[in-house]
Design a protein around this motif. Structure first.
Motif, mmCIF file in Angstrom:
data_model
loop_
_atom_site.group_PDB
_atom_site.id
_atom_site.type_symbol
_atom_site.label_atom_id
_atom_site.label_comp_id
_atom_site.label_asym_id
_atom_site.label_seq_id
_atom_site.Cartn_x
_atom_site.Cartn_y
_atom_site.Cartn_z
ATOM 1 N N GLU A 137 0.799 -1.217 0.000
ATOM 2 C CA GLU A 137 0.000 0.000 0.000
ATOM 3 C C GLU A 137 0.837 1.275 0.000
ATOM 4 O O GLU A 137 0.313 2.365 -0.179
ATOM 5 C CB GLU A 137 -0.959 -0.031 1.197
ATOM 6 C CG GLU A 137 -2.044 -1.073 0.985
ATOM 7 C CD GLU A 137 -2.820 -1.454 2.222
ATOM 8 O OE1 GLU A 137 -3.707 -2.312 2.122
ATOM 9 O OE2 GLU A 137 -2.533 -0.873 3.296
ATOM 10 N N SER A 202 -4.334 3.549 2.542
ATOM 11 C CA SER A 202 -5.429 2.683 2.093
ATOM 12 C C SER A 202 -6.298 2.263 3.268
ATOM 13 O O SER A 202 -7.527 2.228 3.177
ATOM 14 C CB SER A 202 -4.868 1.449 1.384
ATOM 15 O OG SER A 202 -4.177 1.813 0.211
ATOM 16 N N LEU A 224 -4.356 7.329 -3.970
ATOM 17 C CA LEU A 224 -5.294 6.542 -3.175
ATOM 18 C C LEU A 224 -6.050 5.595 -4.085
ATOM 19 O O LEU A 224 -6.550 5.991 -5.132
ATOM 20 C CB LEU A 224 -6.277 7.457 -2.446
ATOM 21 C CG LEU A 224 -5.710 8.298 -1.296
ATOM 22 C CD1 LEU A 224 -6.813 9.150 -0.686
ATOM 23 C CD2 LEU A 224 -5.080 7.417 -0.237
ATOM 24 N N GLU A 225 -6.150 4.341 -3.678
ATOM 25 C CA GLU A 225 -6.942 3.380 -4.432
ATOM 26 C C GLU A 225 -8.323 3.276 -3.790
ATOM 27 O O GLU A 225 -8.485 3.594 -2.613
ATOM 28 C CB GLU A 225 -6.256 2.014 -4.457
ATOM 29 C CG GLU A 225 -5.889 1.459 -3.090
ATOM 30 C CD GLU A 225 -5.112 0.159 -3.185
ATOM 31 O OE1 GLU A 225 -5.390 -0.629 -4.104
ATOM 32 O OE2 GLU A 225 -4.244 -0.070 -2.338
ATOM 33 N N PRO A 371 -8.176 -2.778 -0.603
ATOM 34 C CA PRO A 371 -7.595 -2.466 0.711
ATOM 35 C C PRO A 371 -8.453 -2.870 1.891
ATOM 36 O O PRO A 371 -7.921 -3.253 2.935
ATOM 37 C CB PRO A 371 -7.421 -0.945 0.657
ATOM 38 C CG PRO A 371 -7.336 -0.617 -0.784
ATOM 39 C CD PRO A 371 -8.190 -1.603 -1.496
#
Length: 433
Positions: A137, A202, A224-225, A371
């Motif tokens: 992450e 995450s 950012l996912e 995440p």
């Protein structure tokens, strides 16, 4: 809630983006690698009458108790990591396993030693999935294979260092000093982690702490996912997180990865805990037997460096199948009596493929889970693997007790490697890395 990605403030490589995260997680995994090998190095000594006088069954029990603790730790701490955060979980795991590892040095008998190994195993089981999730992450997308295999080199550097230390330490200072040495690095590592280790953006986003997530992402040059996938509700708690692994399109992967991890860690722990003993039974002296273990783990480090690059090119799933199948071939070849130099080469090549194969399973798991459930998925993968880690030493211990570990142990391991390749072939990619 907006899901517009936060753009990085500057370009960066995986190492730059991770900052302190990569080295601190690498050292934590190194200490886990110490534990992978340390019992295997001391078991021949603990079987001597002047020490604990362990029988083959007693040695198997001592090895197994630690592995049961690791299984429980992987399943519980891995899941709690998605609830309480990566930072707290990782620091707590390191403190726990270091304390109980130190106490192993003062165990007065095999029973107390086994209990302490179990308690140390709980922390150790939670360390690995948490560290892998965190490093992934803090790494830009598309490098899941490389970053996972790189962080896992720490695992085998720890194993190599332990095997190398055992050769001079056990004969001159005694087996207890191995556990003192293994616990000592935490005196430096834990304060550094408290001071320097950030929380994963995450995780912060999945926990609804978007402003903090954006600040951490900006500071480390990350994007950012999305916090959750279509089948994974963000912020649903531990029970919802676990349920999501067995619903929708995730169930097939969860089960197939569990079987693959079972096979992978059966090989890793079966070999690392019993290889010196098997080689002693094959007629080699203790120094050579420990050296084979060292060479096996040197091969693991080289294999990891190659496997990560290959996985990022052809996919962790395909690479993992190749690695499991190749490992099966070299395990079978270890059953052939060779000159010492040839046996060293076979141990090196076996280490290159067998240990990297399991790490590629972690890389695939990390890349194919969002995440909100990543640490849980890794924890359950590792937890299923720990069952294999228990079964491997038990099977090998039974073969040792029966006096047929050489060559039949290697035949059994070769079959397990082939089954690992078959199980991984059942999985399918659900997310783009």
């Amino acid at each position: 809630m907006s899901t517009t990605p936060v753009r990085p403030t500057a370009p960066g490589t995986a190492a730059r983006a991770a900052g302190w995260v990569a080295p601190l997680c690498w050292i934590a995994v190194l200490l886990d690698g110490f534990d992978l090998v340390v019992v295997g190095t001391v078991v021949p000594t603990l079987r001597e009458p002047e020490e604990f006088g362990l029988t083959g069954t007693g040695a198997t029990a001592v090895i197994t108790t630690g592995l049961v603790g690791m299984m429980i730790g992987a399943l519980t701490i891995g899941t709690l990591t998605d609830v309480v955060g990566r930072r707290k979980a990782l620091i707590g795991a390191v403190v726990s396993f270091s304390l109980f590892t130190l106490l192993c040095a003062f165990a007065p008998n095999a029973l107390v030693f086994g209990v302490l190994r179990f308690l140390a195993g709980v922390g150790l089981g939670g360390c690995l999935p948490t560290a892998i999730a965190m490093v992934n992450e803090f790494t830009r997308s598309g490098r899941s294979g490389r970053v996972t295999t790189t962080i896992m080199t720490g695992y085998h550097v720890g194993a190599v260092a332990t095997a190398a230390l055992a050769i001079p330490v056990i004969p001159s200072l005694g087996w207890r000093w191995m556990f003192v040495i293994g616990a000592a690095p935490a005196l430096v590592l834990v304060p550094l982690m408290i001071a320097k280790l950030p929380e994963s953006p995450s995780y912060l986003l999945a926990a609804g702490r978007r402003a903090e997530a954006e600040e951490v992402a900006r500071r480390h040059g990350l994007e950012l996912e999305p916090a959750a996938g279509p089948d994974v509700p963000a912020g649903g708690g531990a029970a919802a997180t676990v349920r999501s692994l067995f619903t929708g399109g995730h169930a097939r992967n969860t089960l197939a990865i569990g079987v693959t991890s079972f096979m992978g860690l059966l090989l890793v722990y079966g070999l690392n805990n019993w290889l010196p003993t098997i080689m002693r039974e094959a007629g080699y002296d203790l120094g050579d037997a420990l050296a084979f273990l060292l060479v096996l783990n040197v091969g693991a480090i080289v294999g990891l460096l190659v496997a990560g690059t290959v996985a990022d090119r052809i996919g962790a799933r395909t690479a993992g199948m190749i690695w499991f199948a190749s490992g099966a071939v070299f395990l079978a070849l270890l059953s052939v009596r060779l000159p010492t130099a040839g046996l060293y080469l076979m141990c090196f090549l076996t280490g290159c493929f067998v240990f990297s194969a399991q790490v590629l399973v972690y890389a695939f798991t990390s890349a194919n889970n969002p995440p909100a459930v990543r640490a849980t998925a890794l924890g359950w993968s590792a937890g299923a693997g720990r069952i294999g880690a228990i079964v491997g030493p038990v099977i090998t211990g039974a073969l040792v007790t029966a006096g047929i570990a050489f060559p039949w142990g290697f035949y059994v391991f070769a079959v397990v490697g082939a089954l690992g390749a078959a199980a991984l072939s059942v999985t399918r990619a659900l997310r783009r890395a």
